[in-house]
Design an enzyme around this catalytic site. Sequence first.
Site, PDB file in Angstrom:
ATOM      1  N   PRO A  31       0.796  -1.230   0.000  1.00 20.07           N
ATOM      2  CA  PRO A  31       0.000   0.000   0.000  1.00 20.07           C
ATOM      3  C   PRO A  31       0.829   1.281   0.000  1.00 20.07           C
ATOM      4  CG  PRO A  31      -0.216  -1.193   2.074  1.00 20.07           C
ATOM      5  CD  PRO A  31       0.475  -2.101   1.115  1.00 20.07           C
ATOM      6  N   ASN A  32       0.369   2.189  -0.818  1.00 20.66           N
ATOM      7  CA  ASN A  32       0.895   3.558  -0.945  1.00 20.66           C
ATOM      8  C   ASN A  32       2.214   3.655  -1.690  1.00 20.66           C
ATOM      9  OD1 ASN A  32      -1.265   4.889   0.469  1.00 20.66           O
ATOM     10  ND2 ASN A  32      -0.488   3.886   2.299  1.00 20.66           N
TER      11      ASN A  32
ATOM     12  N   ARG B 146       5.148  12.634  -2.428  1.00 20.53           N
ATOM     13  CA  ARG B 146       5.142  13.251  -1.095  1.00 20.53           C
ATOM     14  C   ARG B 146       6.298  12.684  -0.271  1.00 20.53           C
ATOM     15  NH1 ARG B 146       1.851  16.625  -2.128  1.00 20.53           N
ATOM     16  NH2 ARG B 146      -0.371  16.686  -1.754  1.00 20.53           N
TER      17      ARG B 146
ATOM     18  N   TYR C  47      11.352   9.153   1.392  1.00 19.87           N
ATOM     19  CA  TYR C  47      11.317   8.143   0.336  1.00 19.87           C
ATOM     20  C   TYR C  47      11.998   8.578  -0.969  1.00 19.87           C
ATOM     21  CZ  TYR C  47       7.801   6.202   3.489  1.00 19.87           C
ATOM     22  OH  TYR C  47       7.160   5.705   4.585  1.00 19.87           O
TER      23      TYR C  47
ATOM     24  N   ASN D 163       8.053  -5.609  -0.368  1.00 24.43           N
ATOM     25  CA  ASN D 163       7.905  -4.441   0.487  1.00 24.43           C
ATOM     26  C   ASN D 163       6.401  -4.277   0.674  1.00 24.43           C
ATOM     27  OD1 ASN D 163       7.712  -2.043   1.800  1.00 24.43           O
ATOM     28  ND2 ASN D 163       9.046  -0.891   0.413  1.00 24.43           N
TER      29      ASN D 163
ATOM     30  N   ALA E 130       2.986  -0.597   4.987  1.00 27.79           N
ATOM     31  CA  ALA E 130       2.498  -0.635   6.374  1.00 27.79           C
ATOM     32  C   ALA E 130       1.976  -2.011   6.783  1.00 27.79           C
ATOM     33  CB  ALA E 130       1.417   0.426   6.563  1.00 27.79           C
TER      34      ALA E 130
ATOM     35  N   HIS F 110       3.975  -4.278   9.160  1.00 26.84           N
ATOM     36  CA  HIS F 110       3.936  -4.133  10.618  1.00 26.84           C
ATOM     37  C   HIS F 110       2.713  -4.793  11.258  1.00 26.84           C
ATOM     38  CE1 HIS F 110       6.973  -1.286   9.499  1.00 26.84           C
ATOM     39  NE2 HIS F 110       6.092  -0.506   8.884  1.00 26.84           N
TER      40      HIS F 110
ATOM     41  N   GLU G  97      12.714  -9.176   2.447  1.00 24.52           N
ATOM     42  CA  GLU G  97      11.900  -7.982   2.705  1.00 24.52           C
ATOM     43  C   GLU G  97      12.775  -6.736   2.541  1.00 24.52           C
ATOM     44  OE1 GLU G  97       8.970  -8.197   5.771  1.00 24.52           O
ATOM     45  OE2 GLU G  97       9.566  -6.259   6.612  1.00 24.52           O
TER      46      GLU G  97
ATOM     47  N   HIS H  19      12.784  -2.422   2.827  1.00 25.64           N
ATOM     48  CA  HIS H  19      12.154  -1.148   3.171  1.00 25.64           C
ATOM     49  C   HIS H  19      13.048  -0.032   2.669  1.00 25.64           C
ATOM     50  CE1 HIS H  19       8.934  -2.867   5.465  1.00 25.64           C
ATOM     51  NE2 HIS H  19       9.809  -3.693   5.999  1.00 25.64           N
TER      52      HIS H  19
ATOM     53  N   SER I  19      12.970   3.138   3.645  1.00 24.88           N
ATOM     54  CA  SER I  19      13.438   3.872   4.828  1.00 24.88           C
ATOM     55  C   SER I  19      13.941   2.877   5.877  1.00 24.88           C
ATOM     56  CB  SER I  19      12.283   4.702   5.405  1.00 24.88           C
ATOM     57  OG  SER I  19      11.236   3.849   5.847  1.00 24.88           O
TER      58      SER I  19
ATOM     59  N   ARG J  46      12.515   4.803  12.849  1.00 24.85           N
ATOM     60  CA  ARG J  46      11.314   5.615  12.660  1.00 24.85           C
ATOM     61  C   ARG J  46      10.371   5.469  13.866  1.00 24.85           C
ATOM     62  NH1 ARG J  46       8.923   5.319   6.844  1.00 24.85           N
ATOM     63  NH2 ARG J  46       7.886   7.172   7.688  1.00 24.85           N
TER      64      ARG J  46
HETATM   65  O1  CA2 Z   1      10.304   2.271   4.079  1.00 22.20           O
HETATM   66  C1  CA2 Z   1       9.500   1.561   3.460  1.00 22.20           C
HETATM   67  O2  CA2 Z   1       9.746   1.054   2.373  1.00 22.20           O
HETATM   68  C2  CA2 Z   1       8.084   1.364   4.030  1.00 22.20           C
HETATM   69  O3  CA2 Z   1       7.699   0.023   3.771  1.00 22.20           O
HETATM   70  C3  CA2 Z   1       7.187   2.336   3.289  1.00 22.20           C
HETATM   71  C4  CA2 Z   1       5.743   2.352   3.777  1.00 22.20           C
HETATM   72  C5  CA2 Z   1       5.685   2.489   5.294  1.00 22.20           C
HETATM   73  O4  CA2 Z   1       4.352   2.327   5.732  1.00 22.20           O
HETATM   74  C6  CA2 Z   1       6.565   1.477   5.998  1.00 22.20           C
HETATM   75  O5  CA2 Z   1       6.507   1.713   7.390  1.00 22.20           O
HETATM   76  C7  CA2 Z   1       8.005   1.588   5.527  1.00 22.20           C
HETATM   77  C8  CA2 Z   1       4.991   3.533   3.142  1.00 22.20           C
HETATM   78  C9  CA2 Z   1       4.870   3.430   1.644  1.00 22.20           C
HETATM   79  C10 CA2 Z   1       4.886   4.708   0.922  1.00 22.20           C
HETATM   80  O6  CA2 Z   1       4.212   5.762   1.580  1.00 22.20           O
HETATM   81  C11 CA2 Z   1       4.272   7.004   0.983  1.00 22.20           C
HETATM   82  C12 CA2 Z   1       3.992   8.089   1.796  1.00 22.20           C
HETATM   83  C13 CA2 Z   1       4.037   9.348   1.267  1.00 22.20           C
HETATM   84  C14 CA2 Z   1       4.342   9.531  -0.081  1.00 22.20           C
HETATM   85  C15 CA2 Z   1       4.604   8.461  -0.888  1.00 22.20           C
HETATM   86  C16 CA2 Z   1       4.580   7.191  -0.349  1.00 22.20           C
END
Ligand code: CA2
Length: 143
Positions: free
Chosen positions: A10-11, A18, A23, A75, A78, A81, A99, A101, A103, A108
């Site tokens: 997701p995302n 953003r 990222y 990856n 979220a 977790h 896996e 990530h 970041s 964090r």
């Molecule tokens: O660091 C990573 O790759 C994460 O898996 C990225 C996830 C986050 O929920 C994990 O804790 C760590 C978030 C995906 C992307 O989220 C965005 C937020 C803002 C703008 C673009 C992507």
Amino acid sequence: MKKIAILNGPNLNRLGKREPEIYGTATLKDLERLVRAEARQLGVAVKFFQSNHEGALIDAIHAFADAGIEGFIVNFGAYSHTSIALHDALKSVGRPAIEVHISDIKKREQFRRHSMTASACIGMISGRGFPGYVEALRRLASL
Ligand code: CA2
């Protein structure tokens, strides 16, 4: 030719739009280009899948495994977790997974520091940006 699937959760389709300080500014398409270029060098076939839905990711793990994929780079965003279901899906197919990530989740917020899915993987690469996926591909290719 070894076949590896790269699953993004997701995302991650919003990368580059953003939070560049966390990222970066590159997009998911850029990531795919980078990984494809490395796959060509290594002589590995890669398949990409992104979904914002937990069940769709589970279905993709099953379908890729049934289609002969030999390893996964995951990856789960979220869901990493929270998702015992994605952990179990990886276990259910018995293929090596790494896996990744972008970041460094250990540095964090508290709620990101533990991964539920990492224990179904042979390794985790966290905090190295997109090159973490390339490193994961090299590791899987060398198995
Ligand atoms: O660091 C990573 O790759 C994460 O898996 C990225 C996830 C986050 O929920 C994990 O804790 C760590 C978030 C995906 C992307 O989220 C965005 C937020 C803002 C703008 C673009 C992507």
